[in-house]
Design a protein around this motif. Structure first.
Motif, mmCIF file in Angstrom:
data_model
loop_
_atom_site.group_PDB
_atom_site.id
_atom_site.type_symbol
_atom_site.label_atom_id
_atom_site.label_comp_id
_atom_site.label_asym_id
_atom_site.label_seq_id
_atom_site.Cartn_x
_atom_site.Cartn_y
_atom_site.Cartn_z
ATOM 1 N N SER A 190 1.021 -1.148 0.017
ATOM 2 C CA SER A 190 -0.056 0.072 0.013
ATOM 3 C C SER A 190 0.862 1.200 0.002
ATOM 4 C CB SER A 190 -0.717 -0.120 1.257
ATOM 5 O OG SER A 190 -0.207 -0.022 2.267
ATOM 6 N N GLY A 191 0.531 2.135 -0.783
ATOM 7 C CA GLY A 191 0.948 3.410 -0.666
ATOM 8 C C GLY A 191 2.401 3.410 -1.653
ATOM 9 N N LYS A 192 2.381 2.474 -2.563
ATOM 10 C CA LYS A 192 3.449 2.102 -3.443
ATOM 11 C C LYS A 192 3.787 3.292 -4.373
ATOM 12 C CE LYS A 192 0.578 -0.419 -6.412
ATOM 13 N NZ LYS A 192 -0.563 -0.406 -5.560
ATOM 14 N N LYS A 193 4.945 3.591 -4.757
ATOM 15 C CA LYS A 193 5.212 4.656 -5.584
ATOM 16 C C LYS A 193 5.580 4.472 -7.074
ATOM 17 C CE LYS A 193 7.065 7.771 -1.958
ATOM 18 N NZ LYS A 193 8.008 8.514 -1.788
ATOM 19 N N ALA A 194 6.201 3.050 -7.177
ATOM 20 C CA ALA A 194 6.479 2.631 -8.682
ATOM 21 C C ALA A 194 6.408 1.047 -8.449
ATOM 22 C CB ALA A 194 7.732 3.027 -8.814
ATOM 23 N N LEU A 195 6.191 0.461 -9.753
ATOM 24 C CA LEU A 195 6.022 -1.039 -9.852
ATOM 25 C C LEU A 195 7.342 -1.467 -10.740
ATOM 26 C CD1 LEU A 195 2.249 -1.532 -10.959
ATOM 27 C CD2 LEU A 195 3.366 -1.916 -8.696
ATOM 28 N N ALA A 196 7.629 -2.524 -10.400
ATOM 29 C CA ALA A 196 8.922 -3.160 -11.032
ATOM 30 C C ALA A 196 8.628 -4.510 -11.609
ATOM 31 C CB ALA A 196 10.066 -2.922 -10.518
ATOM 32 N N GLN A 197 9.260 -5.215 -12.546
ATOM 33 C CA GLN A 197 9.459 -6.612 -12.548
ATOM 34 C C GLN A 197 10.988 -6.920 -12.533
ATOM 35 O OE1 GLN A 197 7.191 -9.373 -14.654
ATOM 36 N NE2 GLN A 197 5.409 -7.521 -15.386
ATOM 37 N N ILE A 198 11.366 -8.047 -11.909
ATOM 38 C CA ILE A 198 12.651 -8.677 -11.876
ATOM 39 C C ILE A 198 12.636 -9.820 -12.407
ATOM 40 C CG2 ILE A 198 14.521 -9.260 -10.218
ATOM 41 C CD1 ILE A 198 13.261 -7.610 -8.162
ATOM 42 N N ARG A 199 13.577 -9.830 -13.488
ATOM 43 C CA ARG A 199 13.577 -10.927 -14.348
ATOM 44 C C ARG A 199 14.719 -12.030 -13.860
ATOM 45 N NH1 ARG A 199 14.863 -9.223 -19.949
ATOM 46 N NH2 ARG A 199 14.991 -6.850 -19.206
ATOM 47 N N PHE A 200 14.452 -13.079 -13.474
ATOM 48 C CA PHE A 200 15.354 -14.092 -13.195
ATOM 49 C C PHE A 200 15.650 -15.316 -14.256
ATOM 50 C CE2 PHE A 200 13.821 -12.361 -9.384
ATOM 51 C CZ PHE A 200 15.062 -12.013 -8.488
ATOM 52 N N ALA A 201 16.408 -16.089 -14.056
ATOM 53 C CA ALA A 201 16.967 -17.116 -15.397
ATOM 54 C C ALA A 201 15.419 -17.978 -15.800
ATOM 55 C CB ALA A 201 17.713 -18.050 -14.943
ATOM 56 N N GLU A 202 14.542 -18.425 -14.707
ATOM 57 C CA GLU A 202 13.401 -19.090 -15.074
ATOM 58 C C GLU A 202 12.178 -18.555 -14.873
ATOM 59 O OE1 GLU A 202 14.296 -22.524 -13.218
ATOM 60 O OE2 GLU A 202 16.112 -23.315 -14.471
ATOM 61 N N PHE A 203 12.163 -17.226 -14.101
ATOM 62 C CA PHE A 203 10.899 -16.753 -14.137
ATOM 63 C C PHE A 203 11.000 -15.152 -13.935
ATOM 64 C CE2 PHE A 203 12.878 -17.524 -10.057
ATOM 65 C CZ PHE A 203 12.482 -16.548 -9.145
ATOM 66 N N ASN A 204 9.715 -14.532 -13.930
ATOM 67 C CA ASN A 204 9.575 -13.196 -13.586
ATOM 68 C C ASN A 204 8.960 -12.833 -12.156
ATOM 69 O OD1 ASN A 204 10.458 -12.421 -16.193
ATOM 70 N ND2 ASN A 204 8.757 -11.375 -16.875
ATOM 71 N N LEU A 205 9.234 -11.887 -11.638
ATOM 72 C CA LEU A 205 8.709 -11.577 -10.103
ATOM 73 C C LEU A 205 8.225 -9.986 -10.182
ATOM 74 C CD1 LEU A 205 8.636 -12.800 -7.317
ATOM 75 C CD2 LEU A 205 10.534 -11.662 -6.696
ATOM 76 N N PRO A 206 6.897 -9.962 -10.170
ATOM 77 C CA PRO A 206 6.415 -8.395 -10.223
ATOM 78 C C PRO A 206 6.549 -8.031 -8.530
ATOM 79 C CG PRO A 206 4.581 -9.940 -10.150
ATOM 80 C CD PRO A 206 5.921 -10.987 -10.236
ATOM 81 N N LYS A 210 10.412 -0.097 -2.786
ATOM 82 C CA LYS A 210 10.317 0.773 -1.650
ATOM 83 C C LYS A 210 11.401 1.823 -1.370
ATOM 84 C CE LYS A 210 6.439 -0.509 0.125
ATOM 85 N NZ LYS A 210 5.304 0.416 0.275
ATOM 86 N N ALA A 211 12.509 1.488 -2.023
ATOM 87 C CA ALA A 211 13.575 2.305 -1.949
ATOM 88 C C ALA A 211 14.753 2.070 -3.200
ATOM 89 C CB ALA A 211 14.286 2.112 -0.493
ATOM 90 N N ILE A 212 15.214 3.285 -3.360
ATOM 91 C CA ILE A 212 16.375 2.919 -4.618
ATOM 92 C C ILE A 212 17.377 4.048 -4.861
ATOM 93 C CG2 ILE A 212 14.775 4.497 -6.261
ATOM 94 C CD1 ILE A 212 15.478 2.317 -8.516
ATOM 95 N N THR A 213 18.411 3.548 -5.143
ATOM 96 C CA THR A 213 19.606 4.694 -5.469
ATOM 97 C C THR A 213 20.223 3.991 -6.440
ATOM 98 O OG1 THR A 213 21.194 3.017 -4.125
ATOM 99 C CG2 THR A 213 19.867 4.494 -2.533
ATOM 100 N N LEU A 214 21.439 4.685 -6.799
ATOM 101 C CA LEU A 214 22.327 4.283 -7.998
ATOM 102 C C LEU A 214 22.888 3.074 -7.843
ATOM 103 C CD1 LEU A 214 23.692 7.668 -9.079
ATOM 104 C CD2 LEU A 214 21.972 6.595 -10.209
ATOM 105 N N THR A 215 22.994 2.371 -6.549
ATOM 106 C CA THR A 215 23.541 1.204 -6.403
ATOM 107 C C THR A 215 22.750 0.023 -6.243
ATOM 108 O OG1 THR A 215 24.032 1.818 -4.032
ATOM 109 C CG2 THR A 215 25.904 2.307 -5.619
#
Length: 292
Positions: A190-206, A210-215
């Motif tokens: 709840s209160g999310k600011k942005a959505l993403a998907q992370i791709r791994f070798a055998e599946f995607n993870l929506p 919650k926090a992000i930097t350049l690293t």
């Protein structure tokens, strides 16, 4: 004489992963590394390699530029050259085919997927070097057909760059579905600011950012049947604005943690540490962070 393989990638994490996989599956092979196409050129002028495993997006000289240069050298006209990249769209595959690429491996990939590609390109040489029967993998006969098949398999295994549609599905998956047995537990998405998907070798993870930097990026994902492990390679696609995405940021799983202090928690916190040094991606990421 030991076979020699050159790994070309600007991310040290990816180079280390490839070297570990090669030591595990092909101990008879000597592996050397280069941080970009320019460094690879210097090494390739000094010695001959039996296989080139090369990233596409690198500073100073891209993988495509290195491929085009290699095909213009007598010593590397027919040397197997495998493009290892998160670029899985048909246009880039066709461009690589026209430049003389031998095969394609989509990021993120598993050690097993890498081993299959290496074996396909070096089966005969590996058999002679090991002095034993090679594995059942057979080399492809036509470069173009091999690349098109590789592109399709890469899209299935690695998942293609995400379009706005899948992000909408991600939101539904994270916030919908069966209710938790512990109904009073708050929804961390709840209160999310942005959505993403992370791709791994055998599946995607929506997931939800919650926090992000350049690293690194910290996300919350709903617990499912498939989940990554620490140090698994990953590619992050972020929804920037309506109809736009920030794609193909390479990284690895740095941390996994349960959101709630109970065994049957519904949500997991994941930290993906970035290994990408592409200046264009970092510039786009900086703009996104400023608005986050």
């Amino acid at each position: 004489m030991a076979l020699k393989v050159l790994v070309v990638d600007d991310a040290s994490f990816v180079r280390d992963m490839v070297k570990r996989a090669m030591r595990t599956y092909f101990p008879q092979v000597t592996v050397e590394e280069a941080i970009n196409g320019k460094k690879a050129q210097i090494l390739m002028n000094k010695t001959h390699y039996d296989l080139i495993l090369c990233d596409w997006e690198m500073p100073e000289m891209s993988g495509l530029e290195l491929l085009q240069w290699a095909r213009g050298q007598d010593a590397y006209k027919k040397t197997p050259f495998v493009m290892v990249t998160s670029r899985g769209d048909r246009g880039h595959v066709v461009e690589a085919v026209q430049s003389g690429v031998s095969d394609y491996l989509g990021k993120p990939f598993s050690p097993e997927m890498l081993a299959q590609k290496v074996n396909k390109q070096l089966a005969a040489k590996l058999k002679r070097a090991a002095g034993e029967k090679s594995s059942s993998a057979r080399p492809g006969s036509d470069s173009a057909s091999v690349l098109m098949q590789a592109s399709d398999s890469a899209k299935q295994a690695s998942a293609p760059a995400v379009t706005p549609g899948p992000f909408a599905d991600s939101a539904a998956l994270l916030t919908g579905g069966p209710t938790s047995p512990k109904k009073s537990a708050p929804d961390p998405t709840s209160g999310k600011k942005a959505l993403a998907q992370i791709r791994f070798a055998e599946f995607n993870l929506p997931c939800v950012i919650k926090a992000i930097t350049l690293t690194e990026v910290k996300v919350i994902a709903k617990r499912g049947q498939k989940f990554p492990m620490i140090l698994d390679p990953a590619v992050v696609d972020i929804e920037v604005d309506d109809g736009e995405t920030l794609e193909r940021i390479n990284g690895y799983v740095h941390m996994l943690q349960a959101v709630e202090k109970r065994v049957d928690t519904d949500f997991i916190s994941i930290v993906i540490r970035f290994v990408d040094e592409d200046p264009d991606k970092m510039a786009s990421l900086s703009k996104f962070i400023a608005k986050f």
